[in-house]
Write a protein that holds these residues in place. Structure first.
Motif, PDB file in Angstrom:
ATOM      1  N   THR A 180       0.835  -1.199   0.000  1.00  0.00           N
ATOM      2  CA  THR A 180       0.000   0.000   0.000  1.00  0.00           C
ATOM      3  C   THR A 180       0.870   1.248   0.000  1.00  0.00           C
ATOM      4  OG1 THR A 180      -0.161  -0.014   2.420  1.00  0.00           O
ATOM      5  CG2 THR A 180      -1.924  -1.106   1.185  1.00  0.00           C
ATOM      6  N   PHE A 181       0.260   2.345  -0.412  1.00  0.00           N
ATOM      7  CA  PHE A 181       0.959   3.616  -0.532  1.00  0.00           C
ATOM      8  C   PHE A 181       1.523   4.076   0.808  1.00  0.00           C
ATOM      9  CE2 PHE A 181       0.133   8.371  -0.504  1.00  0.00           C
ATOM     10  CZ  PHE A 181       1.350   8.698  -1.074  1.00  0.00           C
ATOM     11  N   ASP A 182       0.743   3.963   1.883  1.00  0.00           N
ATOM     12  CA  ASP A 182       1.224   4.449   3.178  1.00  0.00           C
ATOM     13  C   ASP A 182       2.410   3.641   3.685  1.00  0.00           C
ATOM     14  OD1 ASP A 182      -0.540   2.274   3.487  1.00  0.00           O
ATOM     15  OD2 ASP A 182      -1.085   2.853   5.526  1.00  0.00           O
ATOM     16  N   LYS A 183       2.392   2.312   3.467  1.00  0.00           N
ATOM     17  CA  LYS A 183       3.525   1.498   3.917  1.00  0.00           C
ATOM     18  C   LYS A 183       4.770   1.776   3.074  1.00  0.00           C
ATOM     19  CE  LYS A 183       1.352  -0.545   7.242  1.00  0.00           C
ATOM     20  NZ  LYS A 183       0.086   0.201   7.123  1.00  0.00           N
ATOM     21  N   ALA A 184       4.589   2.105   1.784  1.00  0.00           N
ATOM     22  CA  ALA A 184       5.724   2.470   0.947  1.00  0.00           C
ATOM     23  C   ALA A 184       6.379   3.753   1.456  1.00  0.00           C
ATOM     24  CB  ALA A 184       5.283   2.626  -0.504  1.00  0.00           C
ATOM     25  N   LEU A 185       5.571   4.731   1.849  1.00  0.00           N
ATOM     26  CA  LEU A 185       6.121   5.969   2.405  1.00  0.00           C
ATOM     27  C   LEU A 185       6.903   5.714   3.684  1.00  0.00           C
ATOM     28  CD1 LEU A 185       3.231   8.572   1.953  1.00  0.00           C
ATOM     29  CD2 LEU A 185       5.413   8.504   0.739  1.00  0.00           C
ATOM     30  N   GLN A 186       6.466   4.731   4.474  1.00  0.00           N
ATOM     31  CA  GLN A 186       7.148   4.395   5.723  1.00  0.00           C
ATOM     32  C   GLN A 186       8.623   4.092   5.486  1.00  0.00           C
ATOM     33  OE1 GLN A 186       6.541   4.337   8.901  1.00  0.00           O
ATOM     34  NE2 GLN A 186       7.113   2.438   9.921  1.00  0.00           N
ATOM     35  N   TYR A 187       8.934   3.507   4.317  1.00  0.00           N
ATOM     36  CA  TYR A 187      10.315   3.118   4.023  1.00  0.00           C
ATOM     37  C   TYR A 187      10.993   4.052   3.024  1.00  0.00           C
ATOM     38  CZ  TYR A 187       9.415  -1.045   6.707  1.00  0.00           C
ATOM     39  OH  TYR A 187       9.118  -1.897   7.754  1.00  0.00           O
ATOM     40  N   ARG A 188      10.422   5.247   2.839  1.00  0.00           N
ATOM     41  CA  ARG A 188      11.048   6.231   1.956  1.00  0.00           C
ATOM     42  C   ARG A 188      11.192   7.606   2.601  1.00  0.00           C
ATOM     43  NH1 ARG A 188      13.098   2.815  -0.111  1.00  0.00           N
ATOM     44  NH2 ARG A 188      13.041   2.075  -2.268  1.00  0.00           N
ATOM     45  N   VAL A 189      10.349   7.924   3.587  1.00  0.00           N
ATOM     46  CA  VAL A 189      10.366   9.250   4.202  1.00  0.00           C
ATOM     47  C   VAL A 189      10.595   9.087   5.707  1.00  0.00           C
ATOM     48  CG1 VAL A 189       9.064  11.370   4.589  1.00  0.00           C
ATOM     49  CG2 VAL A 189       8.779  10.095   2.433  1.00  0.00           C
ATOM     50  N   PRO A 190      11.745   9.533   6.225  1.00  0.00           N
ATOM     51  CA  PRO A 190      12.064   9.289   7.639  1.00  0.00           C
ATOM     52  C   PRO A 190      11.099   9.911   8.627  1.00  0.00           C
ATOM     53  CG  PRO A 190      14.030   9.925   6.420  1.00  0.00           C
ATOM     54  CD  PRO A 190      12.870  10.139   5.500  1.00  0.00           C
ATOM     55  N   SER A 191      10.547  11.081   8.311  1.00  0.00           N
ATOM     56  CA  SER A 191       9.658  11.739   9.266  1.00  0.00           C
ATOM     57  C   SER A 191       8.238  11.189   9.214  1.00  0.00           C
ATOM     58  CB  SER A 191       9.631  13.249   9.011  1.00  0.00           C
ATOM     59  OG  SER A 191       9.192  13.526   7.694  1.00  0.00           O
ATOM     60  N   PHE A 192       7.968  10.260   8.275  1.00  0.00           N
ATOM     61  CA  PHE A 192       6.642   9.651   8.138  1.00  0.00           C
ATOM     62  C   PHE A 192       6.644   8.299   8.839  1.00  0.00           C
ATOM     63  CE2 PHE A 192       3.563   6.894   6.138  1.00  0.00           C
ATOM     64  CZ  PHE A 192       2.444   7.700   5.987  1.00  0.00           C
ATOM     65  N   ASN A 193       5.641   8.047   9.675  1.00  0.00           N
ATOM     66  CA  ASN A 193       5.564   6.784  10.398  1.00  0.00           C
ATOM     67  C   ASN A 193       4.145   6.234  10.403  1.00  0.00           C
ATOM     68  OD1 ASN A 193       8.292   6.204  11.743  1.00  0.00           O
ATOM     69  ND2 ASN A 193       7.955   8.358  12.280  1.00  0.00           N
ATOM     70  N   THR A 194       4.049   4.935  10.187  1.00  0.00           N
ATOM     71  CA  THR A 194       2.787   4.222  10.317  1.00  0.00           C
ATOM     72  C   THR A 194       3.098   2.757  10.571  1.00  0.00           C
ATOM     73  OG1 THR A 194       0.670   3.697   9.263  1.00  0.00           O
ATOM     74  CG2 THR A 194       2.589   3.753   7.841  1.00  0.00           C
ATOM     75  N   VAL A 195       2.224   2.066  11.269  1.00  0.00           N
ATOM     76  CA  VAL A 195       2.421   0.641  11.512  1.00  0.00           C
ATOM     77  C   VAL A 195       1.090   0.034  11.925  1.00  0.00           C
ATOM     78  CG1 VAL A 195       2.960   0.787  13.987  1.00  0.00           C
ATOM     79  CG2 VAL A 195       3.989  -1.039  12.609  1.00  0.00           C
ATOM     80  N   GLN A 196       0.902  -1.238  11.581  1.00  0.00           N
ATOM     81  CA  GLN A 196      -0.331  -1.915  11.966  1.00  0.00           C
ATOM     82  C   GLN A 196      -0.322  -2.206  13.460  1.00  0.00           C
ATOM     83  OE1 GLN A 196      -0.105  -5.202   9.221  1.00  0.00           O
ATOM     84  NE2 GLN A 196      -1.670  -4.335   7.919  1.00  0.00           N
ATOM     85  N   THR A 197      -1.495  -2.104  14.071  1.00  0.00           N
ATOM     86  CA  THR A 197      -1.636  -2.422  15.486  1.00  0.00           C
ATOM     87  C   THR A 197      -2.515  -3.655  15.631  1.00  0.00           C
ATOM     88  OG1 THR A 197      -3.528  -0.931  15.676  1.00  0.00           O
ATOM     89  CG2 THR A 197      -1.365  -0.031  16.212  1.00  0.00           C
ATOM     90  N   PRO A 198      -2.275  -4.488  16.625  1.00  0.00           N
ATOM     91  CA  PRO A 198      -3.002  -5.756  16.746  1.00  0.00           C
ATOM     92  C   PRO A 198      -4.365  -5.589  17.409  1.00  0.00           C
ATOM     93  CG  PRO A 198      -1.367  -5.596  18.476  1.00  0.00           C
ATOM     94  CD  PRO A 198      -1.215  -4.364  17.632  1.00  0.00           C
ATOM     95  N   VAL A 199      -5.381  -6.254  16.855  1.00  0.00           N
ATOM     96  CA  VAL A 199      -6.716  -6.365  17.442  1.00  0.00           C
ATOM     97  C   VAL A 199      -7.194  -5.026  17.989  1.00  0.00           C
ATOM     98  CG1 VAL A 199      -8.185  -7.691  19.005  1.00  0.00           C
ATOM     99  CG2 VAL A 199      -6.166  -8.746  18.038  1.00  0.00           C
ATOM    100  N   ASN A 200      -7.395  -4.075  17.098  1.00  0.00           N
ATOM    101  CA  ASN A 200      -7.876  -2.764  17.516  1.00  0.00           C
ATOM    102  C   ASN A 200      -9.120  -2.365  16.739  1.00  0.00           C
ATOM    103  OD1 ASN A 200      -6.585  -1.647  19.731  1.00  0.00           O
ATOM    104  ND2 ASN A 200      -4.786  -1.055  18.568  1.00  0.00           N
ATOM    105  N   ASP A 201     -10.013  -3.320  16.552  1.00  0.00           N
ATOM    106  CA  ASP A 201     -11.323  -3.047  15.954  1.00  0.00           C
ATOM    107  C   ASP A 201     -11.193  -2.282  14.635  1.00  0.00           C
ATOM    108  OD1 ASP A 201     -12.434  -4.381  18.085  1.00  0.00           O
ATOM    109  OD2 ASP A 201     -12.932  -2.593  19.214  1.00  0.00           O
ATOM    110  N   ALA A 202     -11.874  -1.132  14.537  1.00  0.00           N
ATOM    111  CA  ALA A 202     -11.936  -0.399  13.272  1.00  0.00           C
ATOM    112  C   ALA A 202     -10.582   0.155  12.834  1.00  0.00           C
ATOM    113  CB  ALA A 202     -12.954   0.735  13.385  1.00  0.00           C
ATOM    114  N   THR A 203      -9.612   0.208  13.740  1.00  0.00           N
ATOM    115  CA  THR A 203      -8.270   0.667  13.364  1.00  0.00           C
ATOM    116  C   THR A 203      -7.683  -0.216  12.272  1.00  0.00           C
ATOM    117  OG1 THR A 203      -7.970   1.415  15.642  1.00  0.00           O
ATOM    118  CG2 THR A 203      -6.009   1.321  14.280  1.00  0.00           C
ATOM    119  N   SER A 204      -8.167  -1.455  12.170  1.00  0.00           N
ATOM    120  CA  SER A 204      -7.648  -2.365  11.149  1.00  0.00           C
ATOM    121  C   SER A 204      -8.013  -1.917   9.738  1.00  0.00           C
ATOM    122  CB  SER A 204      -8.163  -3.790  11.391  1.00  0.00           C
ATOM    123  OG  SER A 204      -9.577  -3.842  11.321  1.00  0.00           O
ATOM    124  N   LEU A 205      -9.008  -1.034   9.591  1.00  0.00           N
ATOM    125  CA  LEU A 205      -9.397  -0.583   8.258  1.00  0.00           C
ATOM    126  C   LEU A 205      -8.390   0.384   7.657  1.00  0.00           C
ATOM    127  CD1 LEU A 205     -12.246  -1.679   9.344  1.00  0.00           C
ATOM    128  CD2 LEU A 205     -13.199  -0.133   7.658  1.00  0.00           C
TER     129      LEU A 205
END
Length: 902
Positions: free
Chosen positions: A141-166
């Motif tokens: 996905t686009f957001d995960k690609a940015l995670q490994y190209r832009v140092p100040s950008f961060n995102t990561v999946q969290t476990p079992v967090n209901d609607a956060t999984s969307l």
């Protein structure tokens, strides 16, 4: 749909084959820049057709099937497109000129509304990420690609967090998802309807669903790492991300994507078509259609029977019963890691000339995404009965695992007209956008209904939409002075959608996700009007000053006035640039923050799953608790930097930033009844209103965030028959802290409670890496390209709810290594291979003492056992803890893509 799509691809391939048979001439050539260096990756196309190729490492190319009277079009980012007639010899040597506008356009679209500036001249720090950069990561996905190209950008999946999984929370410079403004072709993208209310980074905020944007539709991404409220209004405190879609059609392509983790799960399958057409010199359409499926990846831990049987940590069940179940299911049946996701994405970008000086343009996008995830497994010693609803008669009762399924629809569209007359440039546009999420809970029950409970529920959802009108005007008043003015009108609507009655009818509601009651369902609207004026002055050819002021009026909270001044000075033959900016900013409370009211179920360490409530700021309960109405956040941003370009092959930038935010909006910690005489007044209000524990949104804290961004590139290093390029980028957070005391309402403060506890403070301020750096090496030789990227994730810190106050949880710094390779298999066929997280690096966390008392705890095995199991839910989340980590927990993954151009 799939059969029609496949048929269309086959027709396109047949057309290309017939064209190749009808033409037979071969053209060989090289494409170089003004210095004589080859230009790799330049597009070479037969004019009037979609047939073409791209240059290799030294700028060389070979193109078969060219007609004798054909004309070639050569294009590359940063250079002027050239048309060249094919000579009789069939051999060509083309010298590209630096573009006068292409890179300048990058800067004007996010950095200033005034005169155009090249990247080396810009007074503001801007990252430019190309489609090739994104695709080379191998991320799905686009957001995960940015995670490994832009140092100040961060995102990561969290476990079992209901609607956060969307959609996973993301942020730039540790400022939360709601403080980065997302633009599509310079126009505001709608926010998500979801507000993160679970224990995860981004808690209490919303962000746009950037994962919904198909990577193949993107031409480039521009990230302005500076506050830009004066230019764009609310939500731009941390910066602006402008996603530029592909425009003039060059070639069609079909891309097949696949992948899998080293454990054989999380399988990826996808197909994307990018195609279009040109109409004359100005008209074009470029569209992208993508279908994808990502399988479930499961990374549960081994559960401790002793902790499960413990009355404080677990369920107080007989140890023998717990051991018997865990013998069958050592992970207690838990499923956490990465959910199953299916998505269909569509985007279009087009334009058509209107007379000599105007263009009608339009963009549109739609995505449907379905996510299937799971709640915590209800073990038979936790939920001792299901009233015969979830297991067959005569079979042992082994508990059940509720599902959490989400359907997401996201759309945006813009239509506008750009014109130029009498020196005035105008842009008038209208934008619509929306996001709707509906949830389903299956294999569950509402225990309050007993045997009458259904086992599937529709617990409701959320919807957000906006309509935006923009008018932007600019004119060069002289060679040195540029004026810009404009306005924006925006209308927003937020809807809380009630669930079916059974999902909330009696306490505690449906297991996994209690439904939204009819009493809490509502639709809210608001509008705002903004206007700005900007002035850019070239004091000299080396010294520039830009200034912008903006006034906003909101229907629900009042007015905001913000301004910005930026400057740059270049010297040493433009090899050194000094730049700085100072600005004020604001962020309006989101519609959800002003109106959300519901019951929520969440895991409380040591207490299991509990249902608590959120009341909105307009409710009687909030009034009685002394919670004030929300107002806008205010910020002061300062940036100062240095740009170096000593040679044509080396460049570097270093920027310091400071962002002070006052009246920052947070979702409070849970306020519950206290003990002692001073809590009597609070306790009476809670008791009279039937409140066990309640949270609310409030302008609760002031924060200061300071850090450094560094970017360096060195290219064209000859190695054998190919060339090396090195790139290094890093972000270091000097400070990200609360300033002063929390702004707690007096009634709650008098009871000895605060609106922010250690857990919420950690999620806001220390749950993203303190530093992050990316070191990449690219090697291009012939028709092959190899790259290796090492991403250093710095430490993150958590203070979980219930964790001993003398301890904290720290995730260790880790380096994740990714390998990628691209092979040109033919004139039109490219194969890409990626191994991400080559060495299978997993997050590692440790309990760390805050003081001498904490050190004593760490020496006591019993207390270590208690605190370790508390933050992992007795081992269910041994890899990441319930709060998540600083990078993905799936380990090594393999990805491949096959791209066919036509």
């Amino acid at each position: 749909m799939m059969n029609r799509f496949t048929y269309s691809v086959l027709v396109c391939l047949l057309f290309v084959s017939n064209t190749l048979l009808a033409q037979s001439r071969t053209v060989n050539g090289t494409v170089k820049d003004a210095t004589g260096s080859g230009v790799p990756g330049a597009g070479v196309k037969i004019k009037g057709t979609t047939k073409g190729t791209s240059t290799g490492a030294a700028g060389e190319f070979k193109l078969d099937g060219v007609a004798e009277n054909a004309t070639l079009e050569i294009s590359a980012i940063g250079y002027e497109t050239q048309s060249v007639s094919v000579p009789a010899s069939g051999d060509l040597s083309i010298i590209l000129k630096d573009a006068a506008t292409s890179l300048d356009e990058v800067v004007i679209s996010v950095g200033s509304r005034n005169s155009k500036r090249t990247l080396t001249d810009t007074p503001l720090p801007i990252d430019i990420v190309s489609t090739a950069d994104l695709k080379s990561t191998g991320q799905t996905t686009f957001d995960k690609a940015l995670q490994y190209r832009v140092p100040s950008f961060n995102t990561v999946q969290t476990p079992v967090n209901d609607a956060t999984s969307l959609l996973d929370p993301y942020e730039i410079r540790n400022m939360g998802p709601s403080r980065t403004l997302i633009l599509i072709n310079g126009k505001r993208k709608n926010s998500s309807a979801l507000t993160y209310i679970q224990t995860s980074p981004g808690r209490g905020e919303s962000g746009a669903d950037i994962s919904a944007i198909p990577t193949e539709a993107i031409k480039r991404v521009e990230i302005l790492r500076d506050g830009a409220s004066a230019q764009y209004g609310s939500d731009a405190i941390a910066g602006v991300m402008n996603i530029i879609l592909k425009d003039r059609f060059e070639y069609g392509s079909v891309t097949l994507n696949s992948g899998v983790t080293h454990k054989g799960d999380g399988g990826v399958a996808g197909i994307t078509l990018n195609n279009g057409a040109n109409f004359g010199e100005k008209g074009y359409i470029n569209y992208t259609v993508g279908l994808s499926h990502v399988g479930l990846a499961n990374r549960p831990g081994v559960v401790s029977a002793e902790a499960e049987a413990d009355g404080d940590l677990g369920f107080g069940a007989p140890l023998s019963d717990v051991q018997a179940f865990l013998k069958l299911k050592p992970d207690a049946g838990n499923i956490n890691g990465s959910p199953e996701t299916a998505a269909a994405k569509f985007s279009v970008n087009g334009g058509v000339g209107i007379g000599a000086n105007s263009e009608l343009y339009y963009t549109g996008a739609y995505v449907f995404k379905k996510v299937n995830s799971f709640a915590n497994y209800r073990t038979p010693y936790w939920r001792t009965s299901d009233d015969g609803l979830l297991h067959a008669a005569g079979t042992p009762y082994l508990g059940y695992v509720p599902t959490f399924e989400g359907d997401l629809n996201d759309y945006n569209g813009t239509i506008g007209v750009r014109s130029e007359k009498n020196g005035w440039k105008s842009d008038v546009s209208f934008t619509v956008g929306g996001n709707k999420q509906l949830y389903t809970v299956s294999n569950s029950r509402n225990r309050g209904l007993g045997k009458n409970s259904p086992i599937q529920f529709k617990p409701g959802g959320y919807e957000f939409s906006h309509k935006v009108g923009n008018i932007d005007l600019s004119k060069a008043l002289s060679e040195k002075v540029n004026l810009s003015v404009g306005s924006e009108f925006r209308a927003e609507e937020f809807t809380i959608i009630a669930g079916d009655t059974a999902s909330y009818a009696t306490a505690p509601g449906a297991d996994s996700f209690p439904g939204i009651s009819a009493a809490n369902a509502k639709t809210s609207t608001r509008y705002n009007f903004g206007a700005y004026v900007g002035l850019g002055i070239d004091i000299t050819k080396d010294f520039l000053i830009d200034g912008t002021a903006r006034l906003e009026k909101y229907s629900d909270f009042g007015n905001a006035f913000v301004w910005k001044i930026s400057s740059r000075y270049k010297f040493a033959d433009d090899k050194v640039t000094l730049r700085a900016s100072i600005s004020t900013g604001f962020r309006a409370p989101s519609m959800a923050q002003s109106n959300l009211q519901l019951a929520q179920a969440s895991f409380v360490p040591g207490q299991g799953i509990q249902t608590k409530g959120i009341v909105n700021n307009n409710s009687p309960q909030a009034f009685l608790l002394g919670v004030p109405k929300l107002k806008a956040e205010n910020s002061v941003n300062f940036t100062a930097g240095l740009g170096l370009n000593p040679t044509k092959n080396f460049s570097a930038t270093l920027d310091f930033y400071s962002i002070k935010v006052d009246n920052r909006i947070i979702l409070s910690s849970e306020i519950a009844a206290g003990s002692g005489a001073q809590a009597a007044a609070l306790n009476k209000i809670l008791e009279d209103n039937g409140i066990v524990a309640v949270s609310f949104f409030v302008n609760g804290i002031n924060t200061l965030t300071q850090g450094l961004d560094f970017v360096a590139n060195y290219k064209n290093v000859v190695l054998g028959k190919g060339k090396l390029a090195f790139n290094f980028a890093g972000n270091y957070t000097l400070k990200n802290a609360k300033v002063g005391e929390a702004l707690t309402p007096s009634l709650i403060k008098a009871a000895g409670q605060s609106i922010i506890d250690a857990t919420q403070e950690a999620l806001l301020l220390t749950s993203r890496p303190k530093y992050k750096a990316i070191l990449g090496v690219d090697y291009v030789v012939g028709k092959m390209n190899f790259n290796v990227n090492n991403t250093l994730f710095g430490p993150t810190t958590f203070r979980q709810n219930g964790l001993n106050a003398n301890l904290k949880t720290v995730f260790d710094p880790k380096i994740v290594t990714d390998l990628g390779a691209n092979f040109q298999l033919g004139k039109s066929l490219t194969l890409g291979l990626n191994i991400n997280n080559l060495f299978n690096i997993m997050p590692k966390w440790n309990l760390v003492a805050l003081n001498a008392a904490g050190e004593a705890i760490l020496k006591d095995p019993k207390q270590v056992f208690f605190n370790t199991n508390l933050i992992t839910f007795n081992g269910r989340y041994s890899n990441v803890t319930y709060d998540g980590s600083h990078f993905s927990q799936l380990g090594t993954t393999f990805a491949a893509n096959l791209n066919l151009r036509f």
